[in-house]
Design an enzyme around this catalytic site. Structure first.
Site, PDB file in Angstrom:
ATOM      1  N   LYS A  38       0.836  -1.212   0.000  1.00 29.23           N
ATOM      2  CA  LYS A  38       0.000   0.000   0.000  1.00 29.23           C
ATOM      3  C   LYS A  38       0.868   1.258   0.000  1.00 29.23           C
ATOM      4  O   LYS A  38       0.629   2.191  -0.773  1.00 29.23           O
ATOM      5  CB  LYS A  38      -0.917   0.012   1.235  1.00 29.23           C
TER       6      LYS A  38
ATOM      7  N   ALA B 172      -1.012   0.937   6.624  1.00 31.39           N
ATOM      8  CA  ALA B 172      -1.229  -0.094   7.637  1.00 31.39           C
ATOM      9  C   ALA B 172      -2.164  -1.154   7.084  1.00 31.39           C
ATOM     10  O   ALA B 172      -2.967  -0.898   6.184  1.00 31.39           O
ATOM     11  CB  ALA B 172      -1.827   0.525   8.897  1.00 31.39           C
ATOM     12  N   ASP B 173      -2.037  -2.341   7.643  1.00 30.60           N
ATOM     13  CA  ASP B 173      -2.970  -3.417   7.331  1.00 30.60           C
ATOM     14  C   ASP B 173      -3.179  -4.213   8.614  1.00 30.60           C
ATOM     15  O   ASP B 173      -2.214  -4.525   9.318  1.00 30.60           O
ATOM     16  CB  ASP B 173      -2.430  -4.323   6.229  1.00 30.60           C
ATOM     17  N   THR B 174      -4.432  -4.521   8.913  1.00 30.55           N
ATOM     18  CA  THR B 174      -4.771  -5.196  10.164  1.00 30.55           C
ATOM     19  C   THR B 174      -5.526  -6.490   9.889  1.00 30.55           C
ATOM     20  O   THR B 174      -6.416  -6.524   9.042  1.00 30.55           O
ATOM     21  CB  THR B 174      -5.653  -4.276  11.042  1.00 30.55           C
TER      22      THR B 174
ATOM     23  N   GLY C  87       0.279  -4.444  10.458  1.00 24.25           N
ATOM     24  CA  GLY C  87       1.541  -4.142   9.809  1.00 24.25           C
ATOM     25  C   GLY C  87       1.593  -2.653   9.523  1.00 24.25           C
ATOM     26  O   GLY C  87       0.576  -2.052   9.179  1.00 24.25           O
TER      27      GLY C  87
END
Length: 192
Positions: free
Chosen positions: A52, A69-71, A105
């Site tokens: 991203k 971010a990635d959750t 992340g």
């Protein structure tokens, strides 16, 4: 201070950053989020966050720090965003009475010098024992939509949680303390 770009359309991430009167721009990434079955959850979130941030860094023409971010929610396997109400019902039922992990992340890219930092944060969440009626009642709020694990702790989903161990903001989707630490250590910037 450098320009900051949040590579996310998440209203939750936007609200978390706005609390600190940080001046930032939002440009949502257009990557296709693919998860391979053999990938570990930490690997997944760090890879997606980097993809991203990299997508935005390549598309803009200015000096900036890009934050992405990635959750995911993890209980034996990654629980993504539910497809529909039934999927949400099964996800929430599987979390009932159990501990699970929320892993985010984080990727930061300084477009002026090409510096790239990728890290992650983990929070342990324990759900109460949930009756089918409680799950259906929660689903009827519509809050489960577009949420990893089918719940949002910052809203009605708080009632489902018995306890958390670790950063609350991570469960919302952006671990603010970790982000501040990374910005300070690697980019000489502070959120507060």
């Amino acid at each position: 201070m450098k320009n900051i770009i949040l590579a996310s359309s998440s209203p939750r991430r936007k609200e978390l950053l706005k609390r600190y009167n940080l001046d930032f721009e939002i440009i949502a990434s257009q990557i296709e989020e693919r998860v391979l079955p053999y990938e570990e959850p930490v690997q997944v979130v760090m890879t997606l966050a980097f993809q991203k941030a990299d997508d935005i860094a390549k598309r803009i023409n200015k000096d900036a720090i890009v934050i992405a971010a990635d959750t995911v929610v993890y209980l034996d396997s990654i629980l993504g965003k539910p497809k529909d109400e039934e999927d949400a019902f099964h996800m929430l039922g599987s979390l009932s009475g159990k501990e699970h992990l929320v892993i985010t992340g984080l990727a930061l890219i300084d477009t002026s010098i090409g510096k790239k930092i990728v890290d992650y944060e983990t929070t342990k969440v324990k759900f109460r024992e949930l009756t089918p009626e409680k799950i259906r009642s929660y689903i009827s709020t519509g809050e489960y939509k577009d949420k990893a694990g089918a719940y949002g702790i910052q809203g009605y989903g708080d009632i489902l949680v018995e306890y958390i161990i670790g950063p609350y903001s991570n469960v919302v989707g952006l671990p603010i303390a970790k982000l501040d630490k990374l910005l300070e250590k690697h980019f000489c910037m502070k959120i507060l």
